[in-house]
Design an enzyme around this catalytic site. Structure first.
Site, PDB file in Angstrom:
ATOM      1  N   ASP A 119      14.512  53.607   9.315  1.00 35.38           N
ATOM      2  CA  ASP A 119      14.524  53.609  10.771  1.00 35.38           C
ATOM      3  C   ASP A 119      13.069  53.608  11.239  1.00 35.38           C
ATOM      4  OD1 ASP A 119      13.660  56.171  10.220  1.00 35.38           O
ATOM      5  OD2 ASP A 119      15.450  57.162  10.987  1.00 35.38           O
ATOM      6  N   SER A 153      20.948  51.718   2.752  1.00 31.07           N
ATOM      7  CA  SER A 153      21.729  52.476   3.726  1.00 31.07           C
ATOM      8  C   SER A 153      22.524  53.608   3.112  1.00 31.07           C
ATOM      9  CB  SER A 153      22.699  51.540   4.472  1.00 31.07           C
ATOM     10  OG  SER A 153      21.979  50.584   5.219  1.00 31.07           O
ATOM     11  N   SER A 335      26.907  57.356   4.003  1.00 33.90           N
ATOM     12  CA  SER A 335      25.804  56.412   4.208  1.00 33.90           C
ATOM     13  C   SER A 335      24.834  56.989   5.241  1.00 33.90           C
ATOM     14  CB  SER A 335      26.347  55.062   4.672  1.00 33.90           C
ATOM     15  OG  SER A 335      27.003  55.193   5.922  1.00 33.90           O
ATOM     16  N   TYR A 336      23.767  56.258   5.512  1.00 34.61           N
ATOM     17  CA  TYR A 336      22.714  56.750   6.403  1.00 34.61           C
ATOM     18  C   TYR A 336      23.295  57.131   7.764  1.00 34.61           C
ATOM     19  CZ  TYR A 336      18.033  57.108   8.372  1.00 34.61           C
ATOM     20  OH  TYR A 336      16.874  57.580   8.946  1.00 34.61           O
ATOM     21  N   PRO A 337      23.061  58.385   8.223  1.00 29.37           N
ATOM     22  CA  PRO A 337      23.769  58.861   9.421  1.00 29.37           C
ATOM     23  C   PRO A 337      23.105  58.525  10.746  1.00 29.37           C
ATOM     24  CG  PRO A 337      22.529  60.668   8.437  1.00 29.37           C
ATOM     25  CD  PRO A 337      22.296  59.461   7.567  1.00 29.37           C
TER      26      PRO A 337
END
Length: 862
Positions: A119, A153, A335-337
């Site tokens: 991110d 991810s 997975s990526y939150p």
């Protein structure tokens, strides 16, 4: 053989990634900072055999701050913070020595692969790591590429191996957008916060907040809460009337009918309709209908929806929910939150995660049926171009996760299964009746196919009474028609879930920062969290927002911050210049700040109505050294002493209790001393209110008590009560607490180390002599004869607490417990380097400061 350095964002992530890539053949050891491990193995990279070193950082390596004097509130005009004040990047956590650690591990490496979170914040950390590592890496040959970025991810074998096979480059534009946000928030937030904190805390004593903070995102967030509060306060209930009819469906059952007019606000008109309907004894069926309807399965799960549900249904605050989700991610369960996307890509393997749940005791049957009959393609949602929706990546049980982690994981898993399930289908039946001139309706629902509601039962169509079979023209006997008087009701206070929705709608914050802004307004005592996780503004929060509206509404409205967020996104996409956006935004807020300062009287008028002036607040405690009148102790945050005669305010240590110290006076300024204590398990020390705010010696800083005072002869000073160097921190000195008897304590004047010693001793004094071995001061201890632990029943002994074998058995070391509820178990808890509750015998310290050096400090007397 060349070396590849790989860096992840957290130690647990580094271990998981290295385990996957090395296939479990790695060797691990702790790094020099003690917080990050290094995992090493051999493999191939760019078609050649290499040595891999996988390690991590602990979040941001650097943080933005002002230089030198610009961090001192009393010496700088807040207006200077907008442009004149220079900033610098400092280590985010100096104790971790992260830059040095990265340079040690990166020295001599040939390539670097960045495994930071995918991110904007992760991109920013990439460049923080590169700034530390690139200068010590081996120089590239020609145009050889040495910096790589892994994008992933989830922590699964497939995702990690695919990321390693398709390495890219870090995105400098996204990193710049974070730099811009950090500088804007620092300059704008600090300028407004410093001004209004100093202005209002200097006038009012019961604000009950240690910081009157302003934030470009925080303040509009508070504005939403106060706006709802104002609607509640201004709401005027109105009386209205409804007709309610009952007809007999059969002998044992009556149907309740809803009036088609819904309600009227004139009682006489309602009475007229009631009189007309009461003339009829039967209800004629005017129309019947049956229609098959569907309740749609949910969209794929993104961060904002997860936070909403966690607050409204699981009772978890947004920040706690986010931290829990991040732990589940680093452990490989989800997975990526952090994602804004609610649409799965066409090539996303939906069956893989579903198969992981095929043997789960709670939903195995549902999953097996879906796999056998074929899954339903998820609804088309919003593709933000970041990460796939939040997805369970491996099965887990309640015993495995426990508590809130399990509850959140269970919801995420059920939500995912629901997205690939079928819609819920039901039959809605409606019968329209006529009684006299008025029409009434009755409806019922019958579930045809539960679909996704099998896995999300709280979303199921509520069972309703089945309607009788009838057709147009049938008549039913009227059982009762009555008129009900009701009142309109005000809206309730905003829930966290509703606030998150408003923040997302108006572009306030990001999916990652929304929980932080909500937590901030709670911590600042601007709102309180009531039952049902509803946010009720405090007097302080209400007055601040009303004051902003009175002076400059744009400071609290979401419009200006939303526009800034759009500009920051343009920087991230390379479509706006970083310097231009930064300069323009700061110029706008600088003008607003000057207008705010000039117009502060408008907000002050509101403050006067709600809060008491300093002179009228608090209770008399200790005497002022200037006028010898009693100063008042103001207990509300921030606790302080105020002399109304001299119109002076003196700050005090926070998060503890304050009481008068034996009516003793400071030999320098004649102020009465007060005693600060963090509780019976913690430490305490006396302090002079004037010296605490105006250091009397050059080697002292503001905020030092008597246990750090270098006065050469004062009986309360470090010179007279200091024992020896702290056994844990570098600069601290263990100081005897003269108020702690009969459970005597020696406490560090810098960290929270406390040595409990000589229980039941009658008297403990610091002797003039020092230990020949370690140079610590000797202690002279007198015990009561009946309780003396000394050999031979002796009652007096002089020795070194570090070296004397008699004293070593009587001393135990532990860490002070912070007494303030904010510090219990949270990240702010004051802990030393060891375990918080571990006890052990006191070890040897370094040499004590020489006596002659401590006495020479008298030369610095101001």
């Amino acid at each position: 053989m060349k070396t590849v350095l790989m860096v992840a964002e957290k130690p647990s992530l580094a271990q998981s990634i290295a385990k996957i890539l090395s296939r479990g053949t790695m060797a691990s050891h702790k790094g020099l900072n003690g917080a990050c491990s290094v995992h090493e193995y051999t493999g191939t990279f760019a078609g050649q055999p290499v040595h891999f070193k996988m390690t991590s950082v602990c979040g941001h390596v650097m943080t933005l701050d002002f230089l030198g004097k610009y961090n001192k509130w009393d010496k700088v005009d807040p207006a200077e913070l907008f442009s004149q004040a220079p900033t610098e990047k400092k280590e985010a956590n100096p104790k971790l020595n992260m830059v040095k650690f990265l340079q040690v591990e990166g020295r001599g490496c040939d390539y670097i692969v960045l495994w930071l979170d995918c991110d904007k914040e992760g991109e920013n950390i990439c460049f923080e790591v590169l700034d530390a590592v690139l200068p010590v890496m081996n120089k590239a040959h020609g145009s050889e590429k040495t910096v790589f970025r892994a994008r992933f991810s989830s922590i699964t074998d497939t995702d990690i191996c695919n990321a390693m096979a398709r390495l890219g480059e870090p995105d400098h534009n996204e990193a710049l957008s974070v730099d811009a946000r950090q500088e804007l928030d620092l300059r704008i937030g600090c300028a407004f916060t410093r001004f209004q904190t100093k202005y209002f805390q200097g006038k009012y004593g019961d604000l009950d907040s240690s910081l009157i903070s302003f934030g470009p995102c925080q303040t509009p967030t508070l504005g939403f809460c106060v706006e709802r509060h104002d609607k509640i306060q201004s709401f005027k209930p109105e009386t209205y009337w409804v007709l309610q009819a009952k007809v007999n469906a059969d002998k044992d059952r009556a149907l309740l009918l809803d009036w088609d007019r819904v309600r009227v606000f004139d009682r006489e008109i309602a009475q007229m309709f009631l009189n007309l309907t009461k003339l009829e004894n039967t209800a004629q069926v005017k129309a019947t209908s049956k229609k098959e309807k569907a309740k749609q399965r949910p969209l794929a799960l993104n961060t904002v929806e997860m936070l909403r549900v966690a607050s409204s249904s699981l009772g978890m605050g947004p920040q706690h929910a986010m931290q829990t989700a991040e732990r589940l991610y680093t452990q490989g369960y989800i997975s990526y939150p952090r994602t804004e996307t609610t649409h799965y890509p066409e090539n996303f393997d939906l069956k893989g995660p579903l198969r992981q749940q095929a043997n789960h005791p709670y939903w195995a049957n549902t999953v097996k049926q879906l796999l056998a009959e074929g899954i339903n393609r998820p609804r088309k949602g919003h593709d933000a171009g970041d990460h796939p929706p939040i997805t369970p990546m491996k099965a887990a049980t309640e015993a495995e996760l426990g508590g809130d982690a399990w509850r959140l994981y269970e919801y995420i898993t059920r939500h995912f299964i629901a997205t690939v399930s079928y819609d819920c289908k039901y039959l809605q039946s409606t019968i329209t009746f006529q009684i006299g001139p008025e029409h009434f309706t009755c409806s019922g629902k019958t579930v045809l196919s539960p679909g996704f509601t099998e896995i999300m039962p709280w979303q199921s169509v509520p069972p309703e009474e089945s309607l009788p079979t009838c057709q147009r023209g049938d008549a039913f006997a009227v059982n009762e028609v009555k008129m009900l008087e009701k009142q309109t009701s005000p809206p309730d206070y905003l829930t966290e879930a509703e606030l998150i929705t408003l923040m997302e709608k108006h572009g306030i914050g990001t999916d990652a920062s929304i929980p932080v802004h909500i937590n901030n307004i709670c911590q600042r005592n601007y709102v309180t969290v009531e039952s049902g996780r509803r946010l009720k503004p405090t007097n302080l929060g209400i007055v601040l927002v009303h004051g902003y509206y009175k002076i400059d509404a744009e400071l609290v409205l979401p419009t200006i911050r939303s526009a800034v967020e759009k500009q920051l996104n343009l920087i991230a996409h390379g479509r706006a210049d970083y310097r231009q956006v930064l300069g323009h935004t700061l110029d706008v807020f600088k003008r607003k700040f000057h207008y705010f300062v000039d117009s502060i009287a408008g907000m002050d008028e509101l403050m006067e109505v709600s809060f008491s002036p300093l002179a009228a607040t608090g209770k008399p405690l200790s005497r002022c050294g200037k006028c010898h009148r009693f100063m008042k102790y103001i207990q509300a945050k921030p606790s302080r002493l105020h002399c109304s005669h001299c119109d002076e305010t003196y700050t005090l240590p926070q998060n503890g209790t304050i009481k008068l110290y034996k009516e003793l006076r400071c030999p320098l300024d004649d102020f009465e001393l007060v005693l600060w204590s963090s509780g019976s398990r913690g430490k305490s020390y006396p302090l002079c209110p004037y010296c605490y705010n105006h250091p009397p010696f050059r080697d002292m800083k503001k905020g030092m008590g008597c246990n750090e005072c270098t006065h050469p002869t004062c009986q309360h000073s470090l010179s007279m009560l200091g024992v020896g160097q702290c056994v844990e921190c570098e600069n601290g000195v263990l100081v005897l607490d003269p108020t702690s008897g009969p459970k005597w304590k020696v406490a560090c004047n810098r960290c929270n180390v406390v040595a409990h010693c000589f229980e039941n001793a009658h008297r403990v004094r610091v002797a003039a002599d020092t230990c020949r071995t370690c140079e610590a001061a000797l202690l002279d201890v007198d015990f009561n004869k009946a309780k003396s632990p000394l050999p031979g029943g002796e009652t007096q002994h002089t020795g070194c607490v570090f070296c004397d074998p008699v004293f070593q058995e009587l001393v135990e070391l532990k860490h002070a417990a912070a007494c303030h509820p904010m510090h219990r178990g949270g990240p702010g808890r004051r802990q030393g380097r060891g375990r918080a509750r571990g006890r052990r015998p006191l070890g040897k310290p370094g040499p004590r400061r020489p006596k002659d050096k401590m006495s020479a400090l008298a030369a610095y007397f101001v």
